[in-house]
Design a protein around this motif. Structure first.
Motif, PDB file in Angstrom:
ATOM      1  N   VAL A  66      20.693  36.884 -82.040  1.00 50.10           N
ATOM      2  CA  VAL A  66      20.885  36.307 -80.713  1.00 50.10           C
ATOM      3  C   VAL A  66      19.506  36.180 -80.093  1.00 50.10           C
ATOM      4  N   GLU A  67      19.143  34.972 -79.687  1.00 47.25           N
ATOM      5  CA  GLU A  67      17.836  34.736 -79.073  1.00 47.25           C
ATOM      6  C   GLU A  67      18.001  34.621 -77.567  1.00 47.25           C
ATOM      7  N   PRO A  68      17.424  35.573 -76.801  1.00 45.15           N
ATOM      8  CA  PRO A  68      17.536  35.531 -75.337  1.00 45.15           C
ATOM      9  C   PRO A  68      16.943  34.249 -74.774  1.00 45.15           C
ATOM     10  N   SER A  69      17.619  33.669 -73.764  1.00 51.42           N
ATOM     11  CA  SER A  69      17.105  32.447 -73.145  1.00 51.42           C
ATOM     12  C   SER A  69      16.678  32.684 -71.701  1.00 51.42           C
ATOM     13  N   ASP A  70      17.382  33.530 -70.963  1.00 51.30           N
ATOM     14  CA  ASP A  70      16.947  33.876 -69.612  1.00 51.30           C
ATOM     15  C   ASP A  70      17.604  35.173 -69.171  1.00 51.30           C
ATOM     16  N   VAL A  71      16.940  35.874 -68.236  1.00 52.87           N
ATOM     17  CA  VAL A  71      17.382  37.183 -67.774  1.00 52.87           C
ATOM     18  C   VAL A  71      17.226  37.245 -66.261  1.00 52.87           C
ATOM     19  N   GLY A  72      18.200  37.872 -65.613  1.00 56.18           N
ATOM     20  CA  GLY A  72      18.128  38.076 -64.174  1.00 56.18           C
ATOM     21  C   GLY A  72      18.873  39.340 -63.801  1.00 56.18           C
ATOM     22  N   LEU A  73      18.886  39.653 -62.502  1.00 58.76           N
ATOM     23  CA  LEU A  73      19.631  40.802 -61.998  1.00 58.76           C
ATOM     24  C   LEU A  73      20.750  40.315 -61.090  1.00 58.76           C
ATOM     25  N   LEU A  74      21.932  40.866 -61.257  1.00 57.53           N
ATOM     26  CA  LEU A  74      23.053  40.562 -60.380  1.00 57.53           C
ATOM     27  C   LEU A  74      22.868  41.329 -59.079  1.00 57.53           C
ATOM     28  N   THR A  75      22.928  40.625 -57.957  1.00 53.44           N
ATOM     29  CA  THR A  75      22.797  41.267 -56.651  1.00 53.44           C
ATOM     30  C   THR A  75      23.904  40.780 -55.731  1.00 53.44           C
TER      31      THR A  75
END
Length: 141
Positions: free
Chosen positions: A109-118
């Motif tokens: 699995v190649e990560p494409s984007d990351v964020g934080l849920l707020t």
């Protein structure tokens, strides 16, 4: 499908309670616990601790009932798959509310984007319950 803790395996039962599949001898790397489990129809997706690979389990498929992709996202509490895209929720420490997207490739699995849920005010969700079902992840505060 449900995780069976303490014996390092995942098992699948029919609607009548008959054992239909077990991960014994399946070769799932680092299977000591199942942090994320998502069931959609007859397919289950898991991200087992310690290596957190993405695992697809299709006991109704005689050829390749199990497929495993290497995954760099650690601490996943919920996963959702739609086609060749996957979303992972959770992590350790400051990544507790991480939402990571990725593409399912041939072996990883190649990560494409990351964020934080707020929350709308920018704060962390606080105490929560997280469940992946089908192509969705549900977060209940």
């Amino acid at each position: 499908m449900q995780p069976h803790f303490g014996q390092q395996r995942i098992r699948c039962w029919s609607a009548t309670g008959r054992l239909t599949w077990t991960s014994d001898d399946a070769g799932i790397p680092g299977l000591f616990d199942c942090y994320a489990l998502n069931v959609s129809g007859t397919t289950a997706w898991a991200c087992p601790y310690t290596d957190f690979p993405l695992v697809e389990i299709r006991p109704d498929r005689t050829h390749r009932p199990l497929r495993v992709w290497a995954n760099r996202v650690r601490g996943t509490k919920a996963a959702a798959v739609h086609g060749e895209r996957v979303a992972f929720y959770g992590g350790y420490g400051e990544e507790r509310d991480r939402l990571a997207h990725g593409e399912i490739m041939e072996t990883s699995v190649e990560p494409s984007d990351v964020g934080l849920l707020t929350l709308p005010d920018g704060s962390a969700p606080g105490r929560r319950r997280v469940v992946g079902r089908g192509g969705r992840i549900y977060v209940q505060g």
